[in-house]
Design an enzyme around this catalytic site. Structure first.
Site, short mmCIF file in Angstrom:
data_model
loop_
_atom_site.label_atom_id
_atom_site.label_comp_id
_atom_site.label_asym_id
_atom_site.label_seq_id
_atom_site.Cartn_x
_atom_site.Cartn_y
_atom_site.Cartn_z
N GLY A 112 0.81 -1.22 0.00
CA GLY A 112 0.00 0.00 0.00
C GLY A 112 0.84 1.26 0.00
N GLY A 114 2.52 3.62 1.60
CA GLY A 114 3.02 3.83 2.95
C GLY A 114 3.55 5.23 3.16
N ARG A 115 3.89 5.88 2.07
CA ARG A 115 4.34 7.27 2.21
C ARG A 115 3.93 8.11 1.01
NH1 ARG A 115 10.54 7.58 1.12
NH2 ARG A 115 10.80 5.78 -0.20
N LYS A 135 4.33 12.54 -2.24
CA LYS A 135 5.18 11.44 -1.76
C LYS A 135 6.05 11.96 -0.62
CE LYS A 135 8.39 7.86 -3.28
NZ LYS A 135 8.93 7.16 -4.44
N ASP A 147 8.09 5.64 8.40
CA ASP A 147 7.59 6.89 8.97
C ASP A 147 6.73 7.68 7.99
OD1 ASP A 147 9.51 7.66 7.18
OD2 ASP A 147 10.91 8.46 8.67
N GLY A 148 6.62 7.18 6.75
CA GLY A 148 5.79 7.89 5.77
C GLY A 148 6.48 9.10 5.15
N ASP A 286 4.50 -4.25 -7.14
CA ASP A 286 3.85 -3.04 -6.63
C ASP A 286 4.44 -1.78 -7.26
OD1 ASP A 286 6.07 -4.08 -4.97
OD2 ASP A 286 5.90 -2.18 -3.93
N ASN A 287 5.51 -1.94 -8.04
CA ASN A 287 6.11 -0.80 -8.72
C ASN A 287 5.89 -0.86 -10.22
OD1 ASN A 287 7.00 0.24 -6.30
ND2 ASN A 287 9.04 -0.67 -6.45
N ASP A 296 7.59 5.04 -9.40
CA ASP A 296 8.37 4.80 -8.18
C ASP A 296 9.87 4.83 -8.44
OD1 ASP A 296 6.04 4.74 -6.81
OD2 ASP A 296 6.36 2.80 -5.86
P1 AMP Z 1 9.16 0.84 -2.72
O1 AMP Z 1 9.77 -0.47 -3.09
O2 AMP Z 1 10.14 1.92 -2.37
O3 AMP Z 1 8.22 1.32 -3.79
O4 AMP Z 1 8.32 0.65 -1.37
C1 AMP Z 1 7.74 -0.56 -0.98
C2 AMP Z 1 6.70 -0.32 0.08
O5 AMP Z 1 7.28 0.28 1.23
C3 AMP Z 1 5.55 0.58 -0.33
O6 AMP Z 1 4.39 0.06 0.25
C4 AMP Z 1 5.93 1.90 0.29
O7 AMP Z 1 4.82 2.71 0.52
C5 AMP Z 1 6.59 1.47 1.59
N1 AMP Z 1 7.54 2.46 2.11
C6 AMP Z 1 8.76 2.77 1.61
N2 AMP Z 1 9.35 3.72 2.36
C7 AMP Z 1 8.49 4.04 3.37
C8 AMP Z 1 8.52 4.94 4.47
N3 AMP Z 1 9.56 5.75 4.70
N4 AMP Z 1 7.45 4.97 5.28
C9 AMP Z 1 6.41 4.18 5.07
N5 AMP Z 1 6.32 3.31 4.07
C10 AMP Z 1 7.34 3.21 3.21
MG MG Z 2 6.68 1.42 -4.50
#
Ligand code: AMP
Ligand code: MG
Length: 543
Positions: A112, A114-115, A135, A147-148, A286-287, A296
């Site tokens: 989901g 997350g940030r 973002k 931490d989002g 997810d990307n 992403d």
């Molecule tokens: P990514 O591979 O960077 O696209 O991220 C994978 C997952 O981790 C996604 O669900 C992002 O929303 C979550 N995510 C990455 N960095 C953070 C963060 N600093 N805080 C919260 N969720 C994160």
């Molecule tokens: Mg992602």
């Protein structure tokens, strides 16, 4: 979640929020912003976190224009407040999406946004519906242990790269703005127990939709087939309206046509990545955008020395799953996961999905052949002999470290018409700048041999040398966002100097133009300092 009492009803920039995603699709019924599993819903409503001292670092004029935002508005206080999450008006409907995904080949369950928090969806004057997404705007129910938030270095990289990719002609999400939040964010950049405070930042990303393969995967993983069907039907009606029949349920022929289109656009996107030397770095499902957009921007990188095994992502250093040369087959693997996800809609007859999947090798292969033929200056792809030439080029480029961008750009300057009369050193001279070390006589000879074969082939097409050069320069960029270029802009922001970001954005708006005033600085091989520097050759998922 409630909006603050004193927030205005209507946004001050005159954007027309339509919010179709949140209006039409099932919402999380729990409005608490607490990390948790969210079932039966496409999204959770959530407010962006307030930022203490937002400052605009840069914005994209073209994206503002698409949204109907003037340059004067972009310079206003309201703009920076809105796109740093401090100004949420009643016409917005902020939300975080719920999705899952395969990470590095393993099913990871719910992930989901997350940030990332979308402010909502707007109707634009000429570019259809666009979602505006912040973002790094604070925690959501999907933040898990994070931490989002986002740090400046990764936000500069995302902002610049999305726009650079657009101007290169690669399908991508866009970036409207880059702001510093005024807050600090703690990160352990290399996961080595050395955390430090970094500048917090927010990019406002813009796309017709941020739906990913993982949105469609999560529902069936939980047996929520009705919700899957609702989302697929909605996707087709909104973003694939040319395929849709009526306003309601789509029949299986339409769903099949939709999946075929996803296969095609995904293949086209990866062909374009290969052309410009882009390595995404984290091709988890997810990307992967359902619209075939590059999405992403994390530990991505650009090939400098041509090396199909290269990946910038240190988190993937072991298996190199997402290395440059593996991207076409990973995209295929990801499409298989999407097919598996939507298979329950087809009951037991998955033959149409299999047939669509089977088109991938051909879609990619014909796109690749046409792209390579164009890059090498041919009027069109002419079959097996051309494939042999492409393969041999891949080998010769790896004999010694050879800059991919400089090689392809300067190939157009090689004197094809006189290739047989020139000696090796004169023939290879235009591309000698691409070599990181002096070639041995045998390397020079192998390159010259390849160039003579190329010259025989390219002169078969009856074009003048000038026509050919122009055509080649239109597909072989002179300027890409080399990893160290972004790092130079990041270092300047760290020192309070924002101009480097806008300067690079300006350069990268015209990547195929000669721009001689920038040649010395940016049409050049990776400097030695960048070879082992963090952020240049090595990037982790920490951002
Ligand atoms: P990514 O591979 O960077 O696209 O991220 C994978 C997952 O981790 C996604 O669900 C992002 O929303 C979550 N995510 C990455 N960095 C953070 C963060 N600093 N805080 C919260 N969720 C994160
Ligand atoms: Mg992602």
């Amino acid at each position: 979640m409630e909006q603050p009492q004193d927030s205005p009803a209507i946004n001050p920039l005159g954007l027309t929020f339509t919010n179709r995603f949140t209006r039409d699709l099932p919402a999380d019924t729990n409005n608490e912003n607490l990390r948790r599993e969210v079932s039966g819903a496409c999204f959770s409503r959530v407010q962006p976190a307030a930022t203490s001292g937002p400052r605009l670092v840069a914005y994209s004029h073209e994206v503002a224009e698409m949204l109907g935002i003037t340059d004067e508005q972009a310079a206003s206080k309201e703009f920076v407040q809105m796109f740093s999450g401090n100004l949420v008006t009643g016409d917005m409907d902020p939300f975080a999406m719920c999705y899952g995904g395969h990470q590095f080949g393993n099913w990871a369950g719910q992930l989901g946004d997350g940030r990332a928090i979308a402010l909502g969806e707007v109707a634009t004057p000429n570019d259809g519906h666009l979602t505006l997404q912040l973002k790094g705007s604070g925690p959501t129910p999907y933040s898990r242990r994070g931490d989002g938030l986002a740090v400046m270095r990764s936000s500069v990289r995302e902002f610049l790269c999305s726009e650079a990719m657009f101007h290169l002609g690669v399908p991508t999400t866009r970036a409207l703005s880059l702001t510093l939040t005024g807050d600090m964010v703690m990160r352990d950049m290399f996961y080595d127990g050395n955390p430090g405070d970094e500048l917090g930042a927010i990019v406002c990303r813009v796309a017709p939709s941020f739906l990913r393969f993982g949105n469609y995967q999560l529902f069936p993983s939980r047996g929520e087939i009705d919700e899957l069907k609702t989302l697929v039907d909605w996707t087709i009606r909104t973003d694939f309206a040319h395929l849709a029949q009526g306003d309601g349920e789509q029949n299986l022929a339409v769903v099949t046509a939709w999946f075929e289109e996803v296969v095609r656009t995904t293949a086209e996107m990866v062909v374009q990545w290969m052309r410009v030397g882009f390595v995404h770095g984290v091709m988890n499902t997810d990307n992967m955008s359902i619209l075939g957009l590059t999405i992403d921007y994390g530990p991505y990188g650009w090939l400098e020395g041509f090396d199909p095994d290269w990946t910038p992502n240190t988190t993937d250093a072991g298996g190199r799953r997402y290395r440059y040369g593996n991207q076409p087959s990973i995209a295929h693997w990801n499409l298989v996961q999407l097919a598996n996800a939507i298979a329950p809609l087809f009951d037991d007859d998955i033959e149409p999905l299999q047939a669509a999947l089977d088109t991938y090798p051909n879609e990619f292969g014909s796109g690749w052949n046409a792209m390579m033929a164009e890059r090498l200056g041919f009027l069109g792809f002419a079959g097996d002999a051309d494939n042999e030439l492409f393969g041999e080029l891949g080998r010769v480029l790896q004999l010694i470290e050879t800059d991919m961008t400089i090689f392809h750009r300067n190939l157009a300057l090689v004197d094809a018409e006189n290739a047989d009369d020139l000696d090796d050193a004169d023939l290879v001279r235009p591309i000698a700048d691409a070599w990181y070390v002096d070639p041995t006589p045998s390397v020079e000879a192998e390159m010259a041999t390849w160039l003579r074969t190329w010259a025989d082939r390219v002169t078969v097409d009856k074009r003048t040398a000038i026509e050919r050069q122009l055509a080649m320069h239109a597909v072989n960029p002179k300027y890409v966002l080399r990893n160290w270029m972004a790092q130079l802009a990041i270092d300047r922001v760290d020192n309070g100097d924002f101009a480097g970001v806008s300067e690079l954005l300006e350069l990268l708006r015209n990547p195929y133009d000669d721009q001689p005033e920038h040649e010395a600085a940016f049409f050049t091989k990776r400097p030695e300092w960048a070879r082992e520097r963090a952020g240049c050759s090595m990037l982790s998922c920490s951002s």
